[in-house]
Structure formats: structure tokens, C-alpha cells
Motif scaffolding. Structure first.
Motif, mmCIF file in Angstrom:
data_model
loop_
_atom_site.group_PDB
_atom_site.id
_atom_site.type_symbol
_atom_site.label_atom_id
_atom_site.label_comp_id
_atom_site.label_asym_id
_atom_site.label_seq_id
_atom_site.Cartn_x
_atom_site.Cartn_y
_atom_site.Cartn_z
ATOM 1 N N LYS A 166 4.271 8.720 -3.506
ATOM 2 C CA LYS A 166 3.553 10.076 -3.084
ATOM 3 C C LYS A 166 3.255 9.953 -1.578
ATOM 4 C CE LYS A 166 -0.812 11.225 -3.934
ATOM 5 N NZ LYS A 166 -1.902 11.706 -4.938
ATOM 6 N N TYR A 167 2.712 8.879 -1.003
ATOM 7 C CA TYR A 167 2.405 8.620 0.369
ATOM 8 C C TYR A 167 3.471 8.629 1.244
ATOM 9 C CZ TYR A 167 0.101 6.884 4.503
ATOM 10 O OH TYR A 167 -0.366 6.972 5.972
ATOM 11 N N TRP A 168 4.565 8.270 0.782
ATOM 12 C CA TRP A 168 5.592 8.177 1.545
ATOM 13 C C TRP A 168 6.511 9.520 1.924
ATOM 14 C CZ3 TRP A 168 10.931 8.826 -0.449
ATOM 15 C CH2 TRP A 168 11.866 8.473 0.284
ATOM 16 N N SER A 170 2.999 3.941 -1.362
ATOM 17 C CA SER A 170 3.500 4.719 -2.592
ATOM 18 C C SER A 170 4.551 5.718 -2.440
ATOM 19 C CB SER A 170 2.330 5.170 -3.460
ATOM 20 O OG SER A 170 1.714 6.326 -2.798
ATOM 21 N N GLU A 203 0.870 -1.518 -0.016
ATOM 22 C CA GLU A 203 0.068 0.147 0.082
ATOM 23 C C GLU A 203 0.914 1.148 -0.138
ATOM 24 O OE1 GLU A 203 -3.372 0.130 -0.102
ATOM 25 O OE2 GLU A 203 -3.196 -2.131 -0.412
ATOM 26 N N LYS A 227 4.625 12.430 1.232
ATOM 27 C CA LYS A 227 3.445 13.222 2.191
ATOM 28 C C LYS A 227 3.543 12.896 3.704
ATOM 29 C CE LYS A 227 -1.233 14.300 1.836
ATOM 30 N NZ LYS A 227 -2.727 14.095 0.906
ATOM 31 N N GLU A 228 3.709 11.732 4.088
ATOM 32 C CA GLU A 228 3.744 11.448 5.545
ATOM 33 C C GLU A 228 5.001 11.711 6.261
ATOM 34 O OE1 GLU A 228 1.454 10.057 7.424
ATOM 35 O OE2 GLU A 228 0.277 10.649 5.607
#
Length: 135
Positions: A58-60, A56, A54, A62-63
């Protein structure tokens, strides 16, 4: 100063390809450009093994931002011991924020390429101003 020079060259190359003299192609893929920005500054690809399941790229990004910038950015791009580090760090954070704005999931929430070019110019000007203030 090496990082500042490299970032300025990066901006100059983008200016030529993505909107020289204010003429922007409506066909530009803003989402892909956002991913390209992330790839450029992380030196990772969305297909790298750390982005399994799960997670990505982009998520990495952003977090982890802004508190863990050094975990996200390629360490060769950002040297904390170099003069002008603060300006370079702020520039990198602004670029990652722009990349996230470009890669919104819903197309209507993405900024257009005219806005991207304007924001990149502002980031470059701020980087040059801050770098010149410190020298």
C-alpha cells in the motif's frame, strides 16, 4: 484494445460478485478489497520480498503514483504503444486511487462497498467512452 477488453471483463466480474443490481453485502471487507485491487493490477502480493521491513504494498503504491505508474502496474496490463493507452492509463490510476481509499488504516475513513461499486461503474463507463472515441 486487448487491455480495454480485459479491463471491461474485470469490471463485469466485480459487478456480479460485489453488488449485482445494487444489493451490497454489509459484510464485505473493504480493506481486503482494496488490497485485492492492488494485487490484481500490480501482480504482486503483500508478502513479496520487495515489501520487506517497513515497506508495504500500500505504501509503495501510494508513494509511486501517479508519476511512476509504469513501475507499479503490471506491464502486461498497460502497453504504452497500444491505441487507447491514455484511457487505459487513466483507468489504472483511478483503480489504484480507489484501492487506496478502500484500504485506509482507520475503518471510518474507508469508503463503503456501495461507493466502491458506483466508482467502479464510473471508471468502466469512462474507459469505454474514451476507448470508443479513439476508434
Amino acid at each position: 484494445m486487448t487491455n480495454v477488453t480485459s479491463l471491461c471483463a474485470f469490471f463485469d466480474n466485480l459487478h456480479v460478485e460485489y453488488g449485482s443490481e445494487g444489493i451490497i453485502s454489509a459484510k464485505g471487507d473493504v480493506y481486503s478489497f482494496g488490497i485485492l485491487l492492488m494485487e490484481t493490477f500490480t501482480r504482486k502480493k503483500p508478502t513479496d520480498e520487495i515489501f520487506a521491513g517497513e515497506l508495504s504494498m500500500k505504501y509503495w503504491v501510494k508513494e509511486l503514483l501517479p508519476s511512476s505508474l509504469m513501475e507499479v502496474v503490471d506491464t502486461k496490463s498497460l502497453n504504452s504503444g497500444e491505441p487507447g493507452y491514455s484511457a487505459t492509463r487513466d483507468c489504472a490510476l483511478s483503480i489504484f486511487q480507489l484501492a487506496l481509499e478502500c484500504s485506509e488504516e482507520v475503518p471510518e475513513e474507508r469508503i463503503d462497498m456501495k461507493e466502491v461499486v458506483a466508482k467502479l461503474k464510473k471508471i468502466k463507463i469512462r474507459l469505454l467512452y474514451e476507448s470508443n472515441r479513439r476508434t
